[in-house]
Scaffold this motif. Structure first.
Motif, PDB file in Angstrom:
ATOM      1  N   LYS A  57      -5.659   7.784 -15.940  1.00  0.00           N
ATOM      2  CA  LYS A  57      -6.919   8.511 -16.023  1.00  0.00           C
ATOM      3  C   LYS A  57      -8.094   7.662 -15.563  1.00  0.00           C
ATOM      4  O   LYS A  57      -9.061   8.172 -14.979  1.00  0.00           O
ATOM      5  N   HIS A  58      -8.024   6.367 -15.788  1.00  0.00           N
ATOM      6  CA  HIS A  58      -9.152   5.488 -15.487  1.00  0.00           C
ATOM      7  C   HIS A  58      -8.932   4.641 -14.231  1.00  0.00           C
ATOM      8  O   HIS A  58      -9.507   3.563 -14.086  1.00  0.00           O
ATOM      9  N   GLY A  59      -8.117   5.155 -13.310  1.00  0.00           N
ATOM     10  CA  GLY A  59      -8.078   4.594 -11.958  1.00  0.00           C
ATOM     11  C   GLY A  59      -7.040   3.529 -11.687  1.00  0.00           C
ATOM     12  O   GLY A  59      -7.031   2.934 -10.608  1.00  0.00           O
ATOM     13  N   TYR A  60      -6.145   3.278 -12.637  1.00  0.00           N
ATOM     14  CA  TYR A  60      -5.101   2.290 -12.415  1.00  0.00           C
ATOM     15  C   TYR A  60      -3.856   2.976 -11.831  1.00  0.00           C
ATOM     16  O   TYR A  60      -3.652   4.174 -12.028  1.00  0.00           O
ATOM     17  N   THR A  61      -3.033   2.223 -11.121  1.00  0.00           N
ATOM     18  CA  THR A  61      -1.772   2.742 -10.598  1.00  0.00           C
ATOM     19  C   THR A  61      -0.662   2.299 -11.547  1.00  0.00           C
ATOM     20  O   THR A  61      -0.397   1.099 -11.675  1.00  0.00           O
ATOM     21  N   VAL A  62       0.001   3.259 -12.182  1.00  0.00           N
ATOM     22  CA  VAL A  62       0.852   2.950 -13.333  1.00  0.00           C
ATOM     23  C   VAL A  62       2.264   3.504 -13.133  1.00  0.00           C
ATOM     24  O   VAL A  62       2.446   4.603 -12.595  1.00  0.00           O
ATOM     25  N   PHE A  63       3.251   2.731 -13.586  1.00  0.00           N
ATOM     26  CA  PHE A  63       4.640   3.165 -13.563  1.00  0.00           C
ATOM     27  C   PHE A  63       5.299   2.799 -14.893  1.00  0.00           C
ATOM     28  O   PHE A  63       4.945   1.793 -15.517  1.00  0.00           O
ATOM     29  N   PHE A  64       6.249   3.636 -15.330  1.00  0.00           N
ATOM     30  CA  PHE A  64       7.134   3.228 -16.410  1.00  0.00           C
ATOM     31  C   PHE A  64       8.076   2.153 -15.869  1.00  0.00           C
ATOM     32  O   PHE A  64       8.363   2.109 -14.668  1.00  0.00           O
ATOM     33  N   ASP A  65       8.586   1.333 -16.771  1.00  0.00           N
ATOM     34  CA  ASP A  65       9.456   0.242 -16.316  1.00  0.00           C
ATOM     35  C   ASP A  65      10.794   0.727 -15.776  1.00  0.00           C
ATOM     36  O   ASP A  65      11.500  -0.031 -15.100  1.00  0.00           O
ATOM     37  N   ASP A  66      11.175   1.997 -16.038  1.00  0.00           N
ATOM     38  CA  ASP A  66      12.431   2.508 -15.489  1.00  0.00           C
ATOM     39  C   ASP A  66      12.202   3.486 -14.330  1.00  0.00           C
ATOM     40  O   ASP A  66      13.132   4.169 -13.896  1.00  0.00           O
ATOM     41  N   ASP A  67      10.968   3.569 -13.814  1.00  0.00           N
ATOM     42  CA  ASP A  67      10.682   4.406 -12.649  1.00  0.00           C
ATOM     43  C   ASP A  67      11.220   3.750 -11.381  1.00  0.00           C
ATOM     44  O   ASP A  67      11.504   2.546 -11.347  1.00  0.00           O
ATOM     45  N   ASP A  68      11.322   4.572 -10.293  1.00  0.00           N
ATOM     46  CA  ASP A  68      11.555   4.006  -8.967  1.00  0.00           C
ATOM     47  C   ASP A  68      10.243   3.368  -8.515  1.00  0.00           C
ATOM     48  O   ASP A  68       9.243   4.064  -8.310  1.00  0.00           O
ATOM     49  N   LEU A  69      10.238   2.063  -8.375  1.00  0.00           N
ATOM     50  CA  LEU A  69       9.010   1.332  -8.087  1.00  0.00           C
ATOM     51  C   LEU A  69       8.728   1.283  -6.587  1.00  0.00           C
ATOM     52  O   LEU A  69       9.666   1.342  -5.771  1.00  0.00           O
ATOM     53  N   PRO A  70       7.466   1.135  -6.176  1.00  0.00           N
ATOM     54  CA  PRO A  70       7.148   0.948  -4.757  1.00  0.00           C
ATOM     55  C   PRO A  70       7.841  -0.296  -4.215  1.00  0.00           C
ATOM     56  O   PRO A  70       8.144  -1.227  -4.965  1.00  0.00           O
ATOM     57  N   GLN A  71       8.064  -0.310  -2.912  1.00  0.00           N
ATOM     58  CA  GLN A  71       8.822  -1.405  -2.314  1.00  0.00           C
ATOM     59  C   GLN A  71       8.155  -2.754  -2.541  1.00  0.00           C
ATOM     60  O   GLN A  71       8.828  -3.746  -2.860  1.00  0.00           O
ATOM     61  N   ASP A  72       6.808  -2.811  -2.408  1.00  0.00           N
ATOM     62  CA  ASP A  72       6.146  -4.112  -2.563  1.00  0.00           C
ATOM     63  C   ASP A  72       6.260  -4.619  -3.998  1.00  0.00           C
ATOM     64  O   ASP A  72       6.432  -5.822  -4.235  1.00  0.00           O
ATOM     65  N   LEU A  73       6.216  -3.714  -4.969  1.00  0.00           N
ATOM     66  CA  LEU A  73       6.352  -4.132  -6.365  1.00  0.00           C
ATOM     67  C   LEU A  73       7.790  -4.522  -6.686  1.00  0.00           C
ATOM     68  O   LEU A  73       8.031  -5.459  -7.450  1.00  0.00           O
ATOM     69  N   SER A  74       8.761  -3.816  -6.100  1.00  0.00           N
ATOM     70  CA  SER A  74      10.168  -4.173  -6.308  1.00  0.00           C
ATOM     71  C   SER A  74      10.461  -5.569  -5.779  1.00  0.00           C
ATOM     72  O   SER A  74      11.230  -6.328  -6.376  1.00  0.00           O
ATOM     73  N   GLU A  75       9.822  -5.915  -4.644  1.00  0.00           N
ATOM     74  CA  GLU A  75      10.070  -7.215  -4.034  1.00  0.00           C
ATOM     75  C   GLU A  75       9.249  -8.321  -4.678  1.00  0.00           C
ATOM     76  O   GLU A  75       9.612  -9.493  -4.612  1.00  0.00           O
ATOM     77  N   ALA A 149      -0.971 -12.552  -1.285  1.00  0.00           N
ATOM     78  CA  ALA A 149      -0.370 -11.230  -1.483  1.00  0.00           C
ATOM     79  C   ALA A 149      -0.566 -10.312  -0.295  1.00  0.00           C
ATOM     80  O   ALA A 149       0.073  -9.290  -0.192  1.00  0.00           O
ATOM     81  N   LYS A 150      -1.463 -10.670   0.641  1.00  0.00           N
ATOM     82  CA  LYS A 150      -1.775  -9.744   1.728  1.00  0.00           C
ATOM     83  C   LYS A 150      -0.562  -9.440   2.592  1.00  0.00           C
ATOM     84  O   LYS A 150      -0.394  -8.328   3.068  1.00  0.00           O
ATOM     85  N   SER A 151       0.271 -10.455   2.815  1.00  0.00           N
ATOM     86  CA  SER A 151       1.455 -10.212   3.639  1.00  0.00           C
ATOM     87  C   SER A 151       2.461  -9.334   2.925  1.00  0.00           C
ATOM     88  O   SER A 151       3.295  -8.689   3.544  1.00  0.00           O
ATOM     89  N   ILE A 152       2.416  -9.285   1.575  1.00  0.00           N
ATOM     90  CA  ILE A 152       3.349  -8.471   0.801  1.00  0.00           C
ATOM     91  C   ILE A 152       2.808  -7.071   0.587  1.00  0.00           C
ATOM     92  O   ILE A 152       3.546  -6.096   0.527  1.00  0.00           O
ATOM     93  N   ASP A 153       1.486  -6.980   0.515  1.00  0.00           N
ATOM     94  CA  ASP A 153       0.842  -5.709   0.206  1.00  0.00           C
ATOM     95  C   ASP A 153       0.792  -4.837   1.452  1.00  0.00           C
ATOM     96  O   ASP A 153      -0.236  -4.636   2.049  1.00  0.00           O
ATOM     97  N   THR A 154       1.953  -4.353   1.892  1.00  0.00           N
ATOM     98  CA  THR A 154       2.078  -3.575   3.113  1.00  0.00           C
ATOM     99  C   THR A 154       2.824  -2.294   2.801  1.00  0.00           C
ATOM    100  O   THR A 154       3.843  -2.329   2.146  1.00  0.00           O
ATOM    101  N   ASN A 155       2.314  -1.158   3.272  1.00  0.00           N
ATOM    102  CA  ASN A 155       3.003   0.089   2.966  1.00  0.00           C
ATOM    103  C   ASN A 155       4.236   0.265   3.834  1.00  0.00           C
ATOM    104  O   ASN A 155       4.470  -0.478   4.784  1.00  0.00           O
ATOM    105  N   THR A 156       5.056   1.261   3.516  1.00  0.00           N
ATOM    106  CA  THR A 156       6.346   1.418   4.164  1.00  0.00           C
ATOM    107  C   THR A 156       6.228   1.641   5.658  1.00  0.00           C
ATOM    108  O   THR A 156       7.004   1.089   6.446  1.00  0.00           O
TER     109      THR A 156
END
Length: 290
Positions: A57-75, A149-156
């Motif tokens: 609600k307040h602008g953060y990007t949030v996942f449960f720990d058992d969700d399918d995570l984005p590729q950059d976060l998984s790596e 982190a810039k080299s990791i923070d890349t979309n698919t």
């Protein structure tokens, strides 16, 4: 004296809040556990669902720990902070505190303690979580990637394009059966001002690319300018009108052209636009200024 002490406390509190926000801005994601340590079941009393809801609600990007995570976060799990709710002992009172913990187990930020005397567990936990969360809802949060982190923070899509770029670079280097290598030119000592005078750019570029490459070569004399953006450069003409986007590859002076099967690289002081269709190679020299 009392007034001075009050002002001092306010200043220190403001500095602490700014430091906390700066630290929070280093992280791209919040990870919410499906079960907190003080509970006996997943999402018991909807504690995890409420925590995720409030962060979202307040602008953060949030996942449960058992969700399918984005590729950059998984790596790189260090892009995210884990929300941890601690139950603090109290007599006939429920006290909860929300910590944000980094990938090394360090607490980055702790909330104020939310508390209530309501006895019903579900209501008590939800009231305490909402009170504790007030700490995070007033931050002007905006993720700012660090240099590392810039080299990791890349979309698919960018990752796919960079993979394609690597294939094209290999084709430029080693496809001996179809592409004649660009010759080395050692006599080009033109400075930036002389390249565009009296046809020098055209002549020098033809010397650089003057070899049959199973496609025509050309020289584009319109002046182009590179403007820095995240992960690369935006190329504009003199209008200014956007011509293309160049994405960083991690290799100096080699860029992928976003959305195209092409690259731009520097050769003997000139910027070369290369398109490899898989059957032939087409080259153009750009009058490009960084």
């Amino acid at each position: 004296m009392t007034r001075l002490l009050y002002v001092f406390i306010c200043v220190i509190s403001s500095q602490i809040q700014l430091t906390a926000q700066a630290s929070l801005n280093d992280y791209k994601y919040i990870i919410v556990p499906k079960q907190f340590d003080f509970l006996n079941a997943q999402d018991q009393y909807q504690t995890s669902s409420l925590t995720k809801f409030l962060f979202n609600k307040h602008g953060y990007t949030v996942f449960f720990d058992d969700d399918d995570l984005p590729q950059d976060l998984s790596e790189n799990r260090c892009l995210g902070l884990k929300s941890d709710i601690k139950k603090i002992k109290g007599f006939l009172i429920t006290k909860l505190q929300i910590d944000l913990v980094d990938c090394k187990g360090n607490v980055v930020i702790s909330s104020a303690i939310g508390e209530t005397k309501v006895k019903e567990y579900q209501k008590a936990y939800q009231i305490a979580i909402r009170e504790a969360f007030v700490t995070y809802q007033f931050f002007d949060y905006k993720y700012v990637p660090s240099i590392s982190a810039k080299s990791i923070d890349t979309n698919t899509s960018n990752l796919d394009e960079i993979a394609r770029l690597k294939m094209e670079v290999e084709a430029l280097k080693g496809n001996k059966g179809n592409v004649v290598p660009i010759p080395e030119v050692k006599a080009l000592e033109l400075n930036e001002s002389s390249k565009t005078k009296n046809g020098d750019l055209n002549q020098a570029a033809k010397g650089l690319l003057g070899v049959e490459v199973l496609a025509s070569t050309s020289v584009k004399e319109d002046m182009l300018y590179a403007q820095p953006i995240t992960n690369g450069f935006q190329i504009v003409d003199t209008q200014p009108k956007k011509v293309m986007i160049l994405l960083d590859t991690g290799t100096p002076d080699v860029f992928i052209v976003k959305g195209e099967d092409s690259i731009v690289y520097k050769k003997e002081g000139f910027w070369v636009y290369a398109v490899n269709s898989g059957e032939n190679l087409q080259l153009s020299v750009l009058n490009l200024k960084f």
